[in-house]
Scaffold this active site. Structure first.
Site, PDB file in Angstrom:
ATOM      1  N   ARG A 204      11.533  17.027 -23.978  1.00 12.18           N
ATOM      2  CA  ARG A 204      12.089  17.338 -22.660  1.00 12.18           C
ATOM      3  C   ARG A 204      13.333  16.517 -22.328  1.00 12.18           C
ATOM      4  NH1 ARG A 204       6.896  18.776 -22.737  1.00 12.18           N
ATOM      5  NH2 ARG A 204       6.832  16.972 -24.091  1.00 12.18           N
ATOM      6  N   THR A 205      13.222  15.198 -22.469  1.00 16.20           N
ATOM      7  CA  THR A 205      14.307  14.334 -21.989  1.00 16.20           C
ATOM      8  C   THR A 205      15.570  14.540 -22.824  1.00 16.20           C
ATOM      9  OG1 THR A 205      12.555  12.772 -21.433  1.00 16.20           O
ATOM     10  CG2 THR A 205      14.818  11.977 -21.272  1.00 16.20           C
TER      11      THR A 205
HETATM   12  N1   CP Z   1       8.345  13.454 -20.065  1.00 17.80           N
HETATM   13  C1   CP Z   1       9.021  13.079 -21.177  1.00 17.80           C
HETATM   14  O1   CP Z   1       9.689  12.045 -21.217  1.00 17.80           O
HETATM   15  O2   CP Z   1       8.891  13.958 -22.219  1.00 17.80           O
HETATM   16  P1   CP Z   1       9.577  13.775 -23.645  1.00 17.80           P
HETATM   17  O3   CP Z   1       8.934  12.590 -24.308  1.00 17.80           O
HETATM   18  O4   CP Z   1       9.304  15.065 -24.373  1.00 17.80           O
HETATM   19  O5   CP Z   1      11.047  13.545 -23.427  1.00 17.80           O
END
Ligand code: CP
Length: 315
Positions: A54-55
């Site tokens: 996501r990030t």
């Molecule tokens: N929420 C979050 O930081 O997801 P990722 O680790 O996929 O970036």
């Protein structure tokens, strides 16, 4: 602000400024055009020393939508593998004149250290157990849009608090915005200094969820458990996993959140996660792009102003 390193450094008015601007980027992202040009001419480098879906994706999309030249460093293929230090890596990239550096690192404080060594804006994309400021901001935007306000809400953060930078940044942000935050989880997954946050702590989901407006679930962060106590997933789900029975203790219109990645059947039942009447998990992902656009836009304005001042002083 020159950097976005943590929620700790932000004033409530700065939080509101970011969220207000992010609201406009939600509209832009939903439009036909999707694109702006406020980062045109700027170089954004994403350095992720820890896995991310996501990030990393949302920072890349955010930069590209606003016109930046975006480079994703493949850290697994970098000279870090030959023993180069974080600081030497940062100094090397700094010599290439980036404007925005987005950094995720497994060690708490590593991003703050790096920010002292470079002359561009640094955004913390998550450092150890310390902070994940853009996650807390996107959570705040999601709550504000779903509940119509971001103050005087009863919010439960549930699960592995001790190892969670998401919990820490959210505790700081939600406290600054005058919400009532409760933590629910086993004592082995509560940080020892929790008293400093002035929050209520529960070990029973049904008791802790009573009349809350927001239920925020967290993943068991086994990668940070350092060989300490790791609960059995079955037992954990039975006591702390969010299912319909436990959710019934929250307010009937309570929203369910999870920063992701989630483990269905461990901290949350899949049907709750997918229930579009209760779960805002996909909204959180959408808000992530808008919040990161807003954060980089504001930092770029400050960076340009600081550089203009430097040029004027040099004349
Ligand atoms: N929420 C979050 O930081 O997801 P990722 O680790 O996929 O970036």
């Amino acid at each position: 602000q020159k950097h976005l390193l943590g929620i700790e450094e932000l004033h409530p008015l700065e939080i509101t400024e970011i969220l207000d601007l992010a609201d406009t980027y939600v509209d832009l992202n939903r439009s036909e055009t999707k694109h702006g040009d406020v980062l045109k001419g700027l170089t954004q480098i994403n350095m992720f020393f820890e896995n991310s879906t996501r990030t990393q994706a949302s920072f890349e999309i955010a930069g590209k939508r606003l016109g930046a030249d975006v480079m994703n460093m493949a850290m697994q293929a970098s000279s870090i593998k030959k023993g180069e230090t974080l600081i030497d890596t940062a100094l090397t990239l700094n010599a290439m004149h980036p404007d925005l550096l987005v950094v995720r690192h497994p060690h708490s404080g590593a991003v703050n250290l790096l920010a002292e060594k470079v002359n561009c804006a640094v955004l913390n994309a998550g450092d150890g157990r310390h902070e994940h400021p853009t996650q807390a901001l996107l959570d705040a935007l999601t709550i504000r849009r779903a509940k119509g306000r971001l103050h005087r809400l009863n919010i439960a953060i549930c699960g592995d608090i001790a190892h969670s930078r998401v919990a820490r940044s959210n505790l700081l942000l939600l406290g600054k915005m005058e919400n009532r935050v409760r933590l629910i989880g086993p004592p082995t997954l509560m940080p020892s200094q929790i008293g400093a946050f002035g929050v209520e702590v529960y070990q029973d989901m049904e008791e802790g969820l009573k009349d809350v407006d927001v239920v925020m679930m967290l993943r068991l962060q086994k990668e940070r458990m350092d060989g300490g106590f790791i609960p059995s997933e079955r037992e954990y789900y039975h006591r702390f996993g969010l299912d319909a029975e436990k959710l019934a203790f929250a307010k009937p219109d309570a929203i369910v959140m999870h920063p992701g990645p989630m483990n269905r059947g461990v901290e949350i039942d899949g049907t709750i996660a997918d229930d579009i009447n209760r779960s805002v998990i996909q909204d959180q992902v959408e808000m992530g792009v808008a919040v990161r656009m807003a954060a980089m836009d504001l930092l770029a304005r400050n960076l340009r102003a600081a550089r203009a001042d430097q040029r004027a002083a040099g004349r």
